[in-house]
Scaffold this motif. Structure first.
Motif, PDB file in Angstrom:
ATOM      1  N   TYR A 285      15.191 -12.380   5.233  1.00 14.72           N
ATOM      2  CA  TYR A 285      14.970 -12.256   3.790  1.00 14.72           C
ATOM      3  C   TYR A 285      13.505 -11.964   3.489  1.00 14.72           C
ATOM      4  O   TYR A 285      13.199 -11.077   2.715  1.00 14.72           O
ATOM      5  N   ILE A 286      12.608 -12.697   4.133  1.00 10.29           N
ATOM      6  CA  ILE A 286      11.180 -12.468   3.907  1.00 10.29           C
ATOM      7  C   ILE A 286      10.797 -11.058   4.349  1.00 10.29           C
ATOM      8  O   ILE A 286      10.068 -10.368   3.667  1.00 10.29           O
ATOM      9  N   SER A 287      11.339 -10.610   5.462  1.00  5.38           N
ATOM     10  CA  SER A 287      11.010  -9.276   5.950  1.00  5.38           C
ATOM     11  C   SER A 287      11.422  -8.210   4.947  1.00  5.38           C
ATOM     12  O   SER A 287      10.653  -7.315   4.633  1.00  5.38           O
ATOM     13  N   PHE A 288      12.646  -8.299   4.419  1.00 17.01           N
ATOM     14  CA  PHE A 288      13.097  -7.316   3.441  1.00 17.01           C
ATOM     15  C   PHE A 288      12.290  -7.433   2.155  1.00 17.01           C
ATOM     16  O   PHE A 288      11.936  -6.443   1.549  1.00 17.01           O
ATOM     17  N   GLY A 289      11.964  -8.653   1.742  1.00 14.29           N
ATOM     18  CA  GLY A 289      11.151  -8.847   0.545  1.00 14.29           C
ATOM     19  C   GLY A 289       9.768  -8.250   0.716  1.00 14.29           C
ATOM     20  O   GLY A 289       9.229  -7.637  -0.201  1.00 14.29           O
ATOM     21  N   PHE A 290       9.210  -8.418   1.886  1.00 16.48           N
ATOM     22  CA  PHE A 290       7.879  -7.884   2.162  1.00 16.48           C
ATOM     23  C   PHE A 290       7.895  -6.365   2.125  1.00 16.48           C
ATOM     24  O   PHE A 290       7.033  -5.733   1.519  1.00 16.48           O
ATOM     25  N   ILE A 291       8.889  -5.778   2.738  1.00 16.19           N
ATOM     26  CA  ILE A 291       9.010  -4.316   2.743  1.00 16.19           C
ATOM     27  C   ILE A 291       9.199  -3.798   1.321  1.00 16.19           C
ATOM     28  O   ILE A 291       8.574  -2.820   0.916  1.00 16.19           O
ATOM     29  N   GLU A 292      10.021  -4.485   0.546  1.00 15.82           N
ATOM     30  CA  GLU A 292      10.225  -4.092  -0.848  1.00 15.82           C
ATOM     31  C   GLU A 292       8.903  -4.158  -1.622  1.00 15.82           C
ATOM     32  O   GLU A 292       8.580  -3.264  -2.394  1.00 15.82           O
ATOM     33  N   TYR A 293       8.123  -5.208  -1.383  1.00 15.29           N
ATOM     34  CA  TYR A 293       6.833  -5.345  -2.056  1.00 15.29           C
ATOM     35  C   TYR A 293       5.907  -4.184  -1.688  1.00 15.29           C
ATOM     36  O   TYR A 293       5.226  -3.633  -2.545  1.00 15.29           O
ATOM     37  N   LEU A 294       5.891  -3.801  -0.422  1.00 10.97           N
ATOM     38  CA  LEU A 294       5.041  -2.684  -0.005  1.00 10.97           C
ATOM     39  C   LEU A 294       5.445  -1.385  -0.685  1.00 10.97           C
ATOM     40  O   LEU A 294       4.595  -0.588  -1.060  1.00 10.97           O
ATOM     41  N   PHE A 295       6.754  -1.168  -0.867  1.00 15.26           N
ATOM     42  CA  PHE A 295       7.203   0.027  -1.571  1.00 15.26           C
ATOM     43  C   PHE A 295       6.690   0.037  -3.015  1.00 15.26           C
ATOM     44  O   PHE A 295       6.240   1.048  -3.521  1.00 15.26           O
ATOM     45  N   TYR A 296       6.738  -1.126  -3.674  1.00 13.30           N
ATOM     46  CA  TYR A 296       6.212  -1.216  -5.044  1.00 13.30           C
ATOM     47  C   TYR A 296       4.714  -0.915  -5.057  1.00 13.30           C
ATOM     48  O   TYR A 296       4.219  -0.236  -5.951  1.00 13.30           O
ATOM     49  N   ALA A 297       3.987  -1.424  -4.070  1.00 16.45           N
ATOM     50  CA  ALA A 297       2.544  -1.183  -3.995  1.00 16.45           C
ATOM     51  C   ALA A 297       2.256   0.305  -3.855  1.00 16.45           C
ATOM     52  O   ALA A 297       1.349   0.843  -4.493  1.00 16.45           O
ATOM     53  N   VAL A 298       3.045   0.992  -3.039  1.00 17.35           N
ATOM     54  CA  VAL A 298       2.868   2.433  -2.851  1.00 17.35           C
ATOM     55  C   VAL A 298       3.167   3.170  -4.148  1.00 17.35           C
ATOM     56  O   VAL A 298       2.414   4.050  -4.574  1.00 17.35           O
ATOM     57  N   ILE A 299       4.259   2.795  -4.805  1.00 17.38           N
ATOM     58  CA  ILE A 299       4.635   3.441  -6.062  1.00 17.38           C
ATOM     59  C   ILE A 299       3.542   3.251  -7.110  1.00 17.38           C
ATOM     60  O   ILE A 299       3.239   4.154  -7.890  1.00 17.38           O
ATOM     61  N   LEU A 300       2.935   2.058  -7.149  1.00 24.86           N
ATOM     62  CA  LEU A 300       1.882   1.775  -8.120  1.00 24.86           C
ATOM     63  C   LEU A 300       0.543   2.407  -7.734  1.00 24.86           C
ATOM     64  O   LEU A 300      -0.423   2.334  -8.491  1.00 24.86           O
ATOM     65  N   GLY A 301       0.465   2.988  -6.537  1.00 30.88           N
ATOM     66  CA  GLY A 301      -0.757   3.662  -6.105  1.00 30.88           C
ATOM     67  C   GLY A 301      -1.827   2.714  -5.587  1.00 30.88           C
ATOM     68  O   GLY A 301      -2.999   3.059  -5.572  1.00 30.88           O
ATOM     69  N   MET A 302      -1.417   1.523  -5.150  1.00 31.44           N
ATOM     70  CA  MET A 302      -2.384   0.551  -4.630  1.00 31.44           C
ATOM     71  C   MET A 302      -2.805   0.953  -3.220  1.00 31.44           C
ATOM     72  O   MET A 302      -1.992   1.414  -2.432  1.00 31.44           O
ATOM     73  N   ASN A 303      -4.092   0.741  -2.919  1.00 26.40           N
ATOM     74  CA  ASN A 303      -4.544   0.988  -1.552  1.00 26.40           C
ATOM     75  C   ASN A 303      -4.334  -0.282  -0.721  1.00 26.40           C
ATOM     76  O   ASN A 303      -3.865  -1.299  -1.227  1.00 26.40           O
ATOM     77  N   GLY A 304      -4.695  -0.234   0.536  1.00 27.60           N
ATOM     78  CA  GLY A 304      -4.473  -1.369   1.434  1.00 27.60           C
ATOM     79  C   GLY A 304      -5.205  -2.627   1.013  1.00 27.60           C
ATOM     80  O   GLY A 304      -4.656  -3.727   1.056  1.00 27.60           O
ATOM     81  N   ILE A 305      -6.455  -2.493   0.594  1.00 32.61           N
ATOM     82  CA  ILE A 305      -7.248  -3.653   0.164  1.00 32.61           C
ATOM     83  C   ILE A 305      -6.629  -4.278  -1.084  1.00 32.61           C
ATOM     84  O   ILE A 305      -6.500  -5.494  -1.179  1.00 32.61           O
TER      85      ILE A 305
END
Length: 83
Positions: A3-23
């Motif tokens: 569950y945490i793994s899928f949640g983490f991956i989902e969060y990263l997709f949102y970060a990419v969509i929002l245009g957030m960089n790694g930092i």
């Protein structure tokens, strides 16, 4: 934990969509206390020392410079999971 793994991956997709960089993404993950047991490695094209230091201070488990060398990735993953 799957569950945490899928949640983490989902969060990263949102970060990419929002245009957030790694930092920015790393900062948000740790600010919110999300996924405290998930090692986070940054993959970046910059070798800027300030960027790398900031990433480490924000809790990055590892830093891999582009272009990606598979042996570097494997070494960082092994290091992250041995801690």
């Amino acid at each position: 934990n799957v569950y945490i793994s899928f949640g983490f991956i989902e969060y990263l997709f949102y970060a990419v969509i929002l245009g957030m960089n790694g930092i920015q993404t790393l900062s948000e993950i740790h600010k919110e206390g999300m996924f405290p047991d998930v090692p986070v490695m940054l993959l970046s094209g910059t070798a800027n020392a300030d960027y790398i230091i900031k990433a480490c201070r924000l809790g990055a488990t590892g830093y891999i410079k582009k272009p990606l060398v598979p042996q570097d990735l494997l070494g960082q993953v092994e290091k992250a999971f041995s801690q």
